[in-house]
Design a protein around this motif. Structure first.
Motif, PDB file in Angstrom:
ATOM      1  N   ARG A   1       0.974  -0.523   0.528  1.00 40.08           N
ATOM      2  CA  ARG A   1       0.116   0.082   0.764  1.00 40.08           C
ATOM      3  C   ARG A   1       1.004   1.299   0.169  1.00 40.08           C
ATOM      4  O   ARG A   1       0.022   2.466  -0.631  1.00 40.08           O
ATOM      5  CB  ARG A   1      -0.871  -0.338   1.107  1.00 40.08           C
ATOM      6  CG  ARG A   1      -1.671   1.123   1.426  1.00 40.08           C
ATOM      7  CD  ARG A   1      -3.433   0.799   0.344  1.00 40.08           C
ATOM      8  NE  ARG A   1      -4.413   1.921   0.682  1.00 40.08           N
ATOM      9  CZ  ARG A   1      -4.392   3.041  -0.091  1.00 40.08           C
ATOM     10  NH1 ARG A   1      -3.240   3.372  -1.287  1.00 40.08           N
ATOM     11  NH2 ARG A   1      -5.167   3.794  -0.067  1.00 40.08           N
TER      12      ARG A   1
ATOM     13  N   GLU B   1       2.334   1.854  -3.526  1.00 42.80           N
ATOM     14  CA  GLU B   1       1.244   2.314  -4.286  1.00 42.80           C
ATOM     15  C   GLU B   1       0.878   3.796  -4.079  1.00 42.80           C
ATOM     16  O   GLU B   1       1.031   4.811  -4.884  1.00 42.80           O
ATOM     17  CB  GLU B   1      -0.130   1.120  -4.209  1.00 42.80           C
ATOM     18  CG  GLU B   1      -1.162   1.948  -4.439  1.00 42.80           C
ATOM     19  CD  GLU B   1      -3.048   1.088  -4.619  1.00 42.80           C
ATOM     20  OE1 GLU B   1      -4.342   1.628  -5.409  1.00 42.80           O
ATOM     21  OE2 GLU B   1      -2.982   0.850  -3.405  1.00 42.80           O
TER      22      GLU B   1
ATOM     23  N   GLN C   1       3.538   6.102  -5.251  1.00 49.65           N
ATOM     24  CA  GLN C   1       3.306   5.786  -7.343  1.00 49.65           C
ATOM     25  C   GLN C   1       2.445   7.157  -7.789  1.00 49.65           C
ATOM     26  O   GLN C   1       2.300   7.132  -8.611  1.00 49.65           O
ATOM     27  CB  GLN C   1       3.156   3.929  -7.679  1.00 49.65           C
ATOM     28  CG  GLN C   1       4.281   3.324  -7.616  1.00 49.65           C
ATOM     29  CD  GLN C   1       3.903   2.174  -7.788  1.00 49.65           C
ATOM     30  OE1 GLN C   1       2.904   1.647  -7.727  1.00 49.65           O
ATOM     31  NE2 GLN C   1       4.765   1.315  -8.100  1.00 49.65           N
ATOM     32  N   ARG C   2       0.945   7.161  -7.092  1.00 46.63           N
ATOM     33  CA  ARG C   2       0.541   7.501  -7.242  1.00 46.63           C
ATOM     34  C   ARG C   2       0.659   9.435  -7.549  1.00 46.63           C
ATOM     35  O   ARG C   2       0.105  10.627  -8.312  1.00 46.63           O
ATOM     36  CB  ARG C   2      -0.528   7.842  -6.251  1.00 46.63           C
ATOM     37  CG  ARG C   2      -1.708   6.915  -6.534  1.00 46.63           C
ATOM     38  CD  ARG C   2      -2.885   6.900  -5.949  1.00 46.63           C
ATOM     39  NE  ARG C   2      -3.246   7.142  -3.813  1.00 46.63           N
ATOM     40  CZ  ARG C   2      -3.270   5.935  -3.008  1.00 46.63           C
ATOM     41  NH1 ARG C   2      -3.576   5.003  -4.147  1.00 46.63           N
ATOM     42  NH2 ARG C   2      -2.729   6.628  -2.159  1.00 46.63           N
TER      43      ARG C   2
ATOM     44  N   GLN D   1       3.151  -4.795  -7.312  1.00 47.37           N
ATOM     45  CA  GLN D   1       2.715  -3.791  -7.334  1.00 47.37           C
ATOM     46  C   GLN D   1       4.313  -2.849  -7.822  1.00 47.37           C
ATOM     47  O   GLN D   1       4.236  -1.789  -7.894  1.00 47.37           O
ATOM     48  CB  GLN D   1       2.123  -3.334  -5.889  1.00 47.37           C
ATOM     49  CG  GLN D   1       2.538  -1.614  -5.869  1.00 47.37           C
ATOM     50  CD  GLN D   1       1.119  -0.932  -6.319  1.00 47.37           C
ATOM     51  OE1 GLN D   1      -0.012  -2.320  -5.964  1.00 47.37           O
ATOM     52  NE2 GLN D   1       0.450  -0.259  -6.991  1.00 47.37           N
TER      53      GLN D   1
END
Length: 227
Positions: A125, A128, A131-132, A157
Motif C-alpha cells: 500500500r 501504491e 506511485q500515485r 505492485q
C-alpha cells in the motif's frame, strides 16, 4: 539535450536485508552497495533502519551502526522493547516499518525513484501511494530463498523488482576470508560474545510464506538482530 538523472534514495530495512542475504549464503559489503546504486542516479540519501538492544553492556550491532553512520548512510534507530511472556521466555520486539514508511512518504516529493530493501507485503500500500505521486518504486529482496523473502503482492505492485541473488557479484563481500583493508564493512565483521542471550525476536514480517503467525525465535548473532 541533457539526459535526466534520477534523484534516488535507498530505504534499507536492516534486519530484512540481512536475513535475505544470509538466506542466499552471502554477506553484504555496504560500501559496494552504496557505490552500485550511485551509478543508477543521483543518490540523495541512503537510510538504514534497525532496532537496538540498549540495555546490553555490549551491543553486537553497534560497530556496524557506527561504520555505516560514518560512511554515507543515515541511521534510523530505536530501542527494542523487551518483555517476558507467560512461559517465562524473554521476547524482544523491534519493528521499524512505521519509521521507514513515514520517511518514504515525507521524502517522495523530492525524489524520482525510491528503492525499498524489504520484501514485506505490508509495504504494498505504501508503494501504491508513492506511485500515485508519479514516482517510481523498486523493491530489493529475493524470491530464490526457501521460503521466499518477497511477498508476491509487493513484487506485482513495484515498478521494478531487483533480485538480490543477481546483485551478489556487485554488492557481496565475496570470500569470508577476504582482507578487511580498503573494503566496506559487512555483518560478518561484527563479532558477538559467546554469552549472547537466547531471545525471541519478532515483528509483523508480512511474508505470506511464513506460517508462524508472524512470530519466530531467533538468536541475536552476527548482525545483532537475526542469525
Amino acid at each position: 539535450m541533457n539526459q535526466h538523472i534520477e534523484r534516488i534514495a535507498l530505504f534499507i530495512d536492516g534486519s530484512n536485508l540481512y536475513a535475505a542475504a544470509r538466506s542466499l549464503g552471502f554477506d553484504i559489503d555496504y560500501r559496494k552497495l552504496l557505490n552500485f546504486f550511485k551509478k543508477r542516479g543521483y543518490l540523495v540519501r541512503a537510510l538504514y533502519y534497525t532496532a537496538l538492544i540498549e540495555d546490553q553492556e555490549y551491543s553486537p550491532i553497534r560497530p556496524l551502526v557506527d561504520w555505516l553512520d560514518y560512511n554515507g548512510y543515515t541511521m534510523v534507530t530505536k530501542p527494542t522493547k523487551e518483555f517476558t511472556d507467560a512461559s517465562g521466555r524473554r521476547k524482544i520486539k523491534g519493528n521499524m516499518d512505521i519509521e521507514l514508511a513515514v520517511d518514504v512518504l515525507e521524502m517522495a516529493q523530492n525524489l524520482d525513484h525510491l528503492y525499498i530493501f524489504s520484501g514485506d507485503g505490508d509495504f504494498r500500500r505504501l508503494v501504491e501511494a508513492v506511485q500515485r505521486q508519479g514516482k517510481r518504486v523498486s523493491i530489493v529482496s529475493t524470491v530464490r530463498s526457501s521460503p521466499s523473502m518477497a511477498a508476491d503482492e509487493l513484487r506485482r505492485q513495484a515498478d521494478e523488482f531487483l533480485e538480490l541473488e543477481e546483485l551478489r557479484s556487485k554488492i557481496s563481500r565475496g570470500s569470508i576470508n577476504q582482507p578487511h583493508a580498503n573494503v566496506g564493512m559487512s555483518v560478518s565483521d561484527v563479532t558477538t560474545p559467546t554469552d549472547t542471550p537466547q531471545v525471541e525476536f519478532y515483528e509483523d514480517d508480512g511474508f505470506d510464506d511464513y506460517n508462524d503467525g508472524d512470530e519466530f525465535s531467533e538468536n541475536f548473532g552476527d548482525e545483532g538482530q537475526r542469525a
